[in-house]
Design a protein around this motif. Sequence first.
Motif, mmCIF file in Angstrom:
data_model
loop_
_atom_site.group_PDB
_atom_site.id
_atom_site.type_symbol
_atom_site.label_atom_id
_atom_site.label_comp_id
_atom_site.label_asym_id
_atom_site.label_seq_id
_atom_site.Cartn_x
_atom_site.Cartn_y
_atom_site.Cartn_z
ATOM 1 N N UNK A 188 0.853 -1.183 0.000
ATOM 2 C CA UNK A 188 0.000 0.000 0.000
ATOM 3 C C UNK A 188 0.895 1.242 0.000
ATOM 4 N N UNK A 189 2.031 1.121 0.701
ATOM 5 C CA UNK A 189 2.994 2.198 0.741
ATOM 6 C C UNK A 189 4.289 1.616 1.293
ATOM 7 N N UNK A 229 -3.194 14.099 3.062
ATOM 8 C CA UNK A 229 -3.848 13.804 1.781
ATOM 9 C C UNK A 229 -4.430 12.398 1.757
ATOM 10 N N UNK A 289 3.832 14.524 -3.531
ATOM 11 C CA UNK A 289 4.914 14.836 -2.605
ATOM 12 C C UNK A 289 6.237 14.749 -3.356
ATOM 13 N N UNK A 324 -0.145 6.891 -1.903
ATOM 14 C CA UNK A 324 -0.187 7.708 -0.691
ATOM 15 C C UNK A 324 0.499 9.060 -0.896
ATOM 16 N N UNK A 325 1.568 9.089 -1.692
ATOM 17 C CA UNK A 325 2.287 10.346 -1.887
ATOM 18 C C UNK A 325 1.614 11.277 -2.896
ATOM 19 N N UNK A 326 0.504 10.849 -3.436
ATOM 20 C CA UNK A 326 -0.231 11.723 -4.353
ATOM 21 C C UNK A 326 -1.267 12.499 -3.539
ATOM 22 N N UNK A 327 -1.147 13.831 -3.601
ATOM 23 C CA UNK A 327 -2.018 14.664 -2.778
ATOM 24 C C UNK A 327 -3.365 14.876 -3.447
#
Lengths: 576, 178
Positions: free
Chosen positions: A126-127, A181, B11, B69-72
Motif C-alpha cells: 500500500x505504501x 492527503x 509529494x 499515498x504520496x499523491x495529494x
Amino acid sequence: MKLTGAQMIGESLVKEGVEVIFGILGGSLLPLYDVLPHYPQLRHILVRHEQGAAHAADGYARATGKVGVCLATSGPGATNLVTGIANACLDSVPMVAITGQVARPFIGKDAFQEVDITGITMPITKHNYLVMDAASVPETIKEAFHLARTGRPGPVLIDLPRDVQIDQAEFNYPSKPNLPSYKPILKGHPAQIKKAAKLINEAKKPVIIAGRGVIISAAFAELKELVEQAQIPLVTTLLGISCFPESHVLSYGMLGMHGMAYANMAVDAADLIIAIGMRFDDRATAKVSDFAPHAHVIHIDIDPAEIGKNVRVDVPIVGDVKAVLKELNKLIVAAKRIDWIRQLDDWRREHPSLVIRPGESLLPQYVIRQIYEVTNGEATIVTGVGQHQMWAAQHYWYDKPNTFISSGGLGTMGFGLPAAIGAKVGCPNDTVWCIDGDGSLQMTIQELATAVQEKVAVKIAVLHNNYLGMVRQWQEMFYGKRYVATPLSSPDFVKVAEAYGLPGLRVERREEVAPAIQQAMAEPGPFLIDFIVEPEENVYPMVPPGASLAEVLEEPEKKTKPKAVKDSAKLPVSNI
Amino acid sequence: MPKHTIIALVEDKPGVLNHMASLFRRRGFNIESIAVGRSEVPHLSRMTLVVNGGNTMVEQVRKQLDKVVDVVKVSDITSDKVITRELALIKVKATSSTRSEVMQIVDIFRANIVDVAADSVTVEVTGDENKIDSLLNLLRGFGIRELTRTGRIALTRGETKPLPVKKPPKAKGQKPTK
C-alpha cells in the motif's frame, strides 16, 4: 530522551499495540534484535523462511483483525518476504513488514546483501518507506500502522538501514499520523444509498454477493439484517466465506469457478446484484461480459478504484461496508420474495453441489466433512492453495464469523501452514485446522519446526493425492489427460512430522477418519494427519475458463466402485 | 482516441515518479506525455499527464493515481477551462540560402531563434501541441536535426481551492528564535 533507532522501533511497536512479531534476523537487523529482549511485550516467533514470516503475520492479521508484523534482514531475507507481501496486498490484509538494509553509505553500491526492496515492493505494498535518519523512525512507524489498518487495509514495508538503527535521536511518539492527503472515504454518499435502497425495494430477483470487505469491516450483524429484512438470497466470494452463516436458509454458498451450481445460476438469473466488499475477481465472475446479464449492479466498496474496474456498475457506493449497510438498512422495506426464493431452492434441490459419493474410497470431500463434524463446525480453517482449498471452501460449513482463512487473490501455494500458525498464535483459544495438499504443504513444510519450537497447537490435515491436483484436473479436462509435471512423489508425512518432533497419523480408510481427527484434537500440541485420498478426484462444480457462470459443469455420474481405492493403495505413498 | 489531461500534485520525494511510471506500465495505461516540476508549495510537485484512452480507462488512471499515498490530489481537467502549453527546442538545418526563410516562419509563429551555427539554427517555441506540430511541419522541409519537447503542462483558469497539505517537518533540536 535520546534513544537509538532500534530502541525507537521497539518503543513504537509497543505503542502501536503489537504483541507478536514473526521474523528471521540477519546482519543488517542485529541492532534491532539486540534490543528486542528489552520489550517482553513483543513476542518474537522465529520462522524458518521469511515467506513463512509474512504468511504467519498475514494469518495472524486475518484471524485477529490486528496488524500483522514481520521482520526480515536485507537482501535475500527481504526478497523472501515478497510473495507474502503480494499475497497480503491482493487480499487486503493489514501488515507491517520491517526489513533491514545495508548501512546508508553502502546503499546503491551493490553491497553485500543489498537489494532495493522499496523498489521491488512498490507495486505490491500500500505504501513503503526507506528510513534515512533515526529521527524519522517514530513518525514512519505511526504512519505505517495507520496506513496498514485503515481504509482498504494492506501491507506497508519499512526498510531500515543498519546504521539508522544505531544512530540516536530524540524520541517523541506522535499521537496522530501526518498524512493530510490520505483520507479514506468511510461514509457512503446518502443520495447513492437512497438510489440503492430504491433498486433493492423494487427488485424481484435480487442477489447479494458478499466478499472479504464484510469481514474486514466486521459488518456481520448489518449484513444479516439486510438479508433477513429484505429476504435477499446471499452468495459469497471465496474470501467472503464465513461473513454470513452458511446454514442460514438464505445462504446459497460460494459463487464462481468452483462455486455452487445454484449460486452461479442465481447470479446469472438475478435482476439486481448487490456486491458488498468484493472486487469482481475473474474467478468469481467467470466470463465478465456475460456476468449477471439481466441485473442492475450496486457496488459497495471502500476502494474507489475497484468501482467500475471489471464490471459496469449502476449504483456505486464508496464507503466502509458497516457504515454503508447501517444507513442502507434504514431505508429497506421488509419484503417477501417467495417465488424467487422458491426458484433458488428448486435449483438447489435439482443441482446439489455437495453430494459426497458413497463407497469405500477415501474421498477428500469426505475428510473435510468429517473435520466439520468432529469440530462441530467451530474451528478456524486455514488452507493452502489447490483442490483441497476448494473442497475446504465447499464441504465445511462456516457459521462462525471469520473462520475461513485462505489465499484468494494471489493463490499462493504454501500459504496454509504458516498462516495457520499465525492464526493460532493470534487466537490461542480457537481450534485451528490447516487443511493442505501434499503439493502446497511442501512449499513451506519447514514451518513445522516453528510450530514445534513455539508450541503452536495447529492441527494439520494433508489431503495427499500425489499430484499437483488442481493443475492435473486442468490437464485432464483441457489438455487431453497429458499429466506433464503434475505427478508428485510426496514423502511419508507422518515420518516428516516425527522428524520435526510432532506426532502424526496416516489414514487410508473412511472409518479411520473421524477417530484420527478426534485423536488430533485431544493432543495438546500440533498434530498432523496424512490422509491418503483418491488420487484423481476432481473439484466440481466447475465453470471452465472462458465460460460464463451459467455454463457451470456439474460432477458427472461416475465410478462409485472401489476400483479407485485399489489405485490409491498402489500409490507410492512414501519414498521407501 | 480522445486525449485527456490529468493534473496530479505529488509529494516531492524520491521514488514518487518511479511509482507512478511503474503503475502506468503495470496497468497498461497509455501515457502520451508526463511533465513534472516544482509547484507553488515547497514540498509538492505538479505533474501534467496526457493520457490516451476512453473514459473508463482514464477514470481508472485517476483513481489508481489517487490511491498512491504520496499523491495529494488528482484531477482530470479535460473538460475544464484550462491553459495548456508545451515548449519545444528544434535544431533545424539552415544554410545561407534557406536561413531567411526559416527565420520568417519562426517569426510568424512568434517563436525565437536561440542559437545559430554555420548550417543550422535552434528554435524555441511555446504553445499548445497544435501550434508546435504546425511549426514542425513547416520546418520539416528544411531538415530537422534534433528535437526535444517537454510535453504538455496545464493549469485551470480562475480560482484555486486550498490544498490538503502536509505540514513541513519541524526543524528538530532548534529553539525557536524570537
